[in-house]
Write a protein that holds these residues in place. Structure first.
Motif, short mmCIF file in Angstrom:
data_model
loop_
_atom_site.label_atom_id
_atom_site.label_comp_id
_atom_site.label_asym_id
_atom_site.label_seq_id
_atom_site.Cartn_x
_atom_site.Cartn_y
_atom_site.Cartn_z
N LEU A 123 73.94 -14.27 -46.37
CA LEU A 123 72.88 -13.51 -47.02
C LEU A 123 71.58 -13.66 -46.22
N PRO A 124 70.92 -12.57 -45.90
CA PRO A 124 69.63 -12.68 -45.19
C PRO A 124 68.52 -13.08 -46.16
N ILE A 125 68.10 -14.32 -46.11
CA ILE A 125 67.07 -14.83 -47.01
C ILE A 125 65.77 -14.92 -46.23
N PRO A 126 64.73 -14.24 -46.68
CA PRO A 126 63.46 -14.28 -45.94
C PRO A 126 62.91 -15.70 -45.88
N PRO A 127 62.05 -15.99 -44.92
CA PRO A 127 61.41 -17.31 -44.86
C PRO A 127 60.67 -17.61 -46.16
N LEU A 128 60.87 -18.81 -46.67
CA LEU A 128 60.23 -19.17 -47.93
C LEU A 128 58.71 -19.18 -47.80
N GLU A 129 58.21 -19.41 -46.60
CA GLU A 129 56.77 -19.43 -46.39
C GLU A 129 56.11 -18.11 -46.80
N GLU A 130 56.88 -17.01 -46.74
CA GLU A 130 56.32 -15.72 -47.13
C GLU A 130 56.06 -15.64 -48.63
N HIS A 131 56.65 -16.52 -49.41
CA HIS A 131 56.54 -16.43 -50.86
C HIS A 131 56.00 -17.69 -51.52
N ALA A 151 56.92 -23.77 -58.99
CA ALA A 151 57.30 -22.54 -58.28
C ALA A 151 57.90 -22.82 -56.92
N ASN A 152 57.28 -23.69 -56.13
CA ASN A 152 57.80 -23.95 -54.80
C ASN A 152 59.15 -24.66 -54.84
N THR A 153 59.32 -25.53 -55.80
CA THR A 153 60.62 -26.20 -55.93
C THR A 153 61.69 -25.21 -56.36
N LEU A 154 61.32 -24.23 -57.19
CA LEU A 154 62.27 -23.18 -57.56
C LEU A 154 62.68 -22.37 -56.34
N LEU A 155 61.72 -22.05 -55.47
CA LEU A 155 62.06 -21.33 -54.24
C LEU A 155 63.05 -22.12 -53.39
N LEU A 157 60.95 -13.33 -53.64
CA LEU A 157 62.01 -13.69 -52.70
C LEU A 157 63.24 -12.82 -52.91
N LEU A 158 63.63 -12.62 -54.18
CA LEU A 158 64.80 -11.78 -54.47
C LEU A 158 64.57 -10.35 -54.01
N ALA A 159 63.35 -9.87 -54.17
CA ALA A 159 63.05 -8.51 -53.68
C ALA A 159 63.21 -8.43 -52.17
N GLY A 160 62.81 -9.49 -51.47
CA GLY A 160 62.99 -9.51 -50.03
C GLY A 160 64.46 -9.47 -49.63
N ILE A 161 65.28 -10.22 -50.37
CA ILE A 161 66.73 -10.18 -50.10
C ILE A 161 67.28 -8.79 -50.38
N MET A 162 66.84 -8.19 -51.49
CA MET A 162 67.31 -6.86 -51.83
C MET A 162 66.91 -5.85 -50.77
N ARG A 163 65.72 -6.01 -50.23
CA ARG A 163 65.26 -5.11 -49.16
C ARG A 163 66.12 -5.27 -47.91
N ASP A 164 66.42 -6.52 -47.56
CA ASP A 164 67.13 -6.78 -46.31
C ASP A 164 68.63 -6.51 -46.42
N THR A 165 69.11 -6.26 -47.62
CA THR A 165 70.53 -5.89 -47.80
C THR A 165 70.67 -4.44 -48.21
N LEU A 212 61.03 -10.93 -62.96
CA LEU A 212 61.68 -10.61 -61.69
C LEU A 212 61.46 -9.16 -61.29
N ASP A 213 60.45 -8.52 -61.86
CA ASP A 213 60.28 -7.09 -61.68
C ASP A 213 59.79 -6.71 -60.29
N ALA A 214 59.51 -7.67 -59.42
CA ALA A 214 59.25 -7.31 -58.03
C ALA A 214 60.46 -6.62 -57.41
N LEU A 215 61.63 -6.87 -57.97
CA LEU A 215 62.84 -6.19 -57.50
C LEU A 215 62.70 -4.68 -57.55
N TYR A 216 61.96 -4.18 -58.54
CA TYR A 216 61.85 -2.73 -58.71
C TYR A 216 61.00 -2.07 -57.63
N GLU A 217 60.32 -2.89 -56.82
CA GLU A 217 59.61 -2.33 -55.68
C GLU A 217 60.58 -1.95 -54.56
#
Length: 797
Positions: free
Chosen positions: A378-386, A566-570, A407-415, A434-439
């Motif tokens: 899975l292409p997971i964006p760098p955590l630093e971006e989020h 939040a960071n530990t969740l990431l 982060l999930l939106a980034g994965i959705m974009r890259d897939t 989690l509504d950033a996914l809708y972007e």
């Protein structure tokens, strides 16, 4: 669209019909042999008691119908060059699927000692429901399977999960009329409202009505046919009927029905993919009505068996000791004319094999049923971006799941091009922040659109339906066929899929022991809207027990994480989404909560799983050569907040007290190393928690879970756990923790009560803490909000 029954003119030539019948008879013979025989597989001598298994186990009643479906799917796959997968729903139909796997050669390729000859047939027979052998149902050991045969009710939702983002795949799904009575299956018919004919594959449900369960008739088999048709049409399907008990006529009808169904599927997909059909298709469904126990003994001991519930399991019992039953069994086996089906060496004849597809087109060889073969990282964006900045601990607030949503939106974009990642949930994606996914994508929807609708699209990759069963089943089917995903749910309602996750865990545990099964992406749960912040919804929404349920299961497969910010969740999500063959449960809040750790600190903390937060305690500031006087431990975001607030109170009021703060993010770390791969050795545990100092543990869920995990540790007797104890209502956030004695003031009182000598010395402080709790109760009843010193608190340590 007319139903298909006995066709007016034959679809099959006499040669084709005879070949299909030969294959079907061979599969039936092999199914019976698996239930009964441990020797003399080709009946080259009269059947004797010693040829019979001492314990007769298995299920015959559904097997002839499954063999019929498998035989005809073979023909259709071969003739149409289809990529196909079949989900076998009817309970313990293992003898049929094993028989067909052996006939097509995939079983012998997977297990070379079970050769496709007389010796291999003998091994196939003996191993079935035999110690050291294989189960009586379709299980991970069976090539071509993605569905555990004991999972009644989940076949259709698994089939739809497999079809998502697989545009060339046909997923046939045989639904037993017993399992069709379950709630999950009844809801699963609505999955066709989420299937995109352009980008997804097709699902062909085959409702197998043989009339009976273990001891009762089935509901759908007794419905008048017009009522059943109305039901299926109401679900959005167009029924095609195959009914009968005369084999050659049924072969003709089955061939006609399957051809008609596949032609319609091809037309729907072609029109949609050419942009000529914006309407949701009315997908075909086959209704196959054959006798239960078809071709088996008609009467046993004067009682009817075929076409009754008595054929469900083993129609002839005590065969070793009952000469008449032995005679009937031999007559039954010879009725299939095995000498026509197998040559003298036990190999299937050319006629039996003539309907089979080749290579990966065989149902037992499809890579879609061994999803690890198709899985890509899975292409997971760098955590630093989020990640969120943490300039001062415990002062800035973020909504952890909203941060994760980015982060999930980034994965959705890259897939977006490869389409192998989905997020499912029961109508709660936006509620769970989690509504950033809708972007990046929308919610899958094939139904009617209104002007007021938002974030709906036919090609959406977020899936919402108010059925946890469907969400779970879709995601399981998706993962088992080589893709990735995440299931987001309110914590209290994850229990709805308790039995489903049980079966998935068992599947993974078994699959891990099969070297030919390739690892698949883990099943990842995000449980939010959790117990401590369901103050507005009330008692019905307050239950943290899913964690207890999962931690009872196979240690090699299950993981539970409680990131405190939040960071530990990431960092936790990054680890879980990269993992394989696991069930990961992540519990995290969606409400604004304090940031405690920088991203680098969070990564290190997640790698440890549990650790001392030195900045929060006073152990180093006090002369603590003998270690701390007390350990304040916490697991979960709200317990962490309360422990840190308690630690600050102790720092201010009892500065001479050496306090150690321990945070646990990986719950399995508490377990002994010999019982879980993440467990701590006794040396590690004692170094962290001490072997003899009092430990006050604030835990997110039911406190007895902690006791169960650590009961053999040296310091267990000195450990006092606070957690949720079924005290809930609609109230303020802080009142939830007060009601359950998890609040900071109660924790300070616990420390005073448990540190030797402190009870007398700190009696005034203990009284002050009790007084704040009393004042809290009066305040919320007057103002409806929490005390200002609680609502406005920040970390000043």
């Amino acid at each position: 669209m007319p139903d298909v029954r006995i066709p007016a003119s034959p679809v099959l030539t006499d040669t084709e019909a005879a070949a299909l019948d030969a294959h079907w008879r061979a599969a039936n013979y092999l199914a019976v042999g698996q239930i009964y025989l441990m020797a003399n597989p080709l009946l080259t001598e009269p059947l004797r008691p010693e040829h019979i298994k001492p314990r007769l186990l298995g299920h015959w009643g559904t097997s002839p119908g499954l063999n019929l479906v498998h035989t005809h799917l073979n023909r259709a796959i071969r003739d149409r060059d289809l990529d196909a997968l079949c989900v076998w729903g009817p309970g313990h139909g293992g003898p049929a699927v094993l028989a067909n796997s052996w006939l097509e050669g995939t079983y012998s390729e997977t297990y070379p000692d079970v050769t496709r000859d007389a010796d291999g047939m003998a091994r196939l027979f003996k191993q079935f429901s035999f110690p050291g052998g294989v189960p009586s149902h379709v299980a991970p050991e069976v090539p071509g399977s993605i569905h555990e045969g004991g999972e009644l009710g989940y076949s259709l939702t698994h089939a739809y999960g497999a079809a998502l983002d697989n545009p060339r795949l046909l997923v046939a799904c045989v639904i037993g009329d017993g399992e069709a009575e379950t709630g999950p299956l009844a809801a699963s018919w609505h999955s066709n409202k989420f299937l995109d004919p352009v980008r997804d594959g097709a699902v062909l449900p085959i409702l197998h009505l043989n009339g009976y369960k273990i001891g009762n008739p089935t509901v759908l088999s007794r419905l008048p046919e017009d009522e059943l048709d109305d039901l299926l049409r109401g679900y959005g399907h167009e029924p095609l009927h195959v009914t009968g008990d005369e084999p050659l006529a049924v072969h003709q009808a089955m061939a006609a029905a399957l051809d008609t169904a596949l032609d319609r599927i091809d037309t729907f997909q072609r029109q949609a993919r050419e942009g000529r059909s914006p309407e949701r298709p009315r997908w075909p469904v086959l209704v196959l009505r054959t006798p239960k126990g078809w071709t088996g003994p008609a009467v046993v001991d004067g009682l009817p068996v075929e076409n009754t519930w008595r054929s469900h399991q083993v129609p002839l019992t005590q065969v070793r000791d009952n000469p008449e039953h032995l005679r009937q069994l031999e007559q039954w086996l010879r009725s299939y004319r095995p000498e026509e089906l197998f040559d003298p060496t036990g190999r299937p004849t050319a006629q039996v094999l003539s309907c089979l597809p080749e290579g990966e087109h065989r149902l037992g060889a499809t890579p879609h049923a061994n999803g690890g073969l198709l899985l890509r990282d899975l292409p997971i964006p760098p955590l630093e971006e989020h990640a969120v900045p943490v300039d001062k601990r415990g002062n800035a607030l973020h909504e952890p799941t909203r941060v994760l949503g980015g982060l999930l939106a980034g994965i959705m974009r890259d897939t977006a091009r490869r389409r192998d990642f989905r997020v499912v949930g029961p109508d709660e994606t936006a509620s769970n922040r989690l509504d950033a996914l809708y972007e990046v994508t929308a919610k899958a929807w094939q139904g009617e659109y209104l002007d007021t609708d938002e974030n709906l699209a036919r090609d959406g990759r977020v899936m919402e339906v108010l059925s946890e069963h469907l969400c779970q089943g879709w995601l399981e089917g998706y993962l088992l066929t080589g893709r990735h995903g995440l299931f987001s749910s309110y914590e209290a309602f994850a229990h709805i899929v308790d039995s489903m996750v049980n079966q998935h865990i068992k599947w993974l545990r078994t699959a891990r022991r099969l070297p030919w099964r390739r690892p698949i992406a883990s099943l990842n749960y995000l449980l939010t809207s959790h117990v401590w912040r369901q103050d507005h919804n009330g008692f019905s929404h307050q239950d943290p027990g899913f964690v207890d349920h999962v931690l009872n299961k196979s240690p090699e497969v299950v993981r539970v994480y409680l990131p405190p910010d939040a960071n530990t969740l990431l960092a936790t999500a990054d680890h879980a989404l990269r993992s394989r063959d696991l069930v990961n449960v992540i519990v995290a809040g969606k409400q604004p909560s304090f940031d405690w750790l920088t991203l680098d600190e969070a990564r290190a903390h997640c790698a440890r799983g549990a650790g001392v937060w030195q900045w929060a305690g006073t152990e180093e500031a006090v002369d603590g050569d003998d270690g701390p006087d007390v350990v304040l431990a916490c697991a979960g975001d709200v317990p962490t907040l309360e422990v840190l607030a308690a630690a600050e109170l102790l720092r201010h009021h009892l500065p001479e007290l050496a306090v150690r703060v321990v945070n646990v993010v990986d719950m399995a770390r508490l377990m002994p190393h010999g019982e879980h791969p993440h467990g701590m050795t006794d040396f590690e545990y004692d170094a962290l928690f001490t072997p003899d100092k009092p430990v006050v543990f604030a835990y997110h869920g039911y406190p007895w879970l902690i006791h169960r995990l650590i009961y053999r540790r040296a310091g267990h007797a000195q450990t006092h756990v606070r957690g949720y104890k079924e005290e809930g209502t609609t109230t303020t956030p802080f009142d939830m923790v007060v009601r359950n004695d998890l609040d900071r003031y109660r924790l300070v009182m616990d420390v005073i009560d448990r540190v030797p000598g402190l009870g007398v010395r700190a009696v005034a402080l203990r009284q002050a803490m009790a007084d704040v709790r009393t004042r809290h109760h009066a305040w919320i009843r007057e103002h409806g909000t929490d005390l200002p010193e609680v609502a406005d608190w920040t970390w000043t340590g």
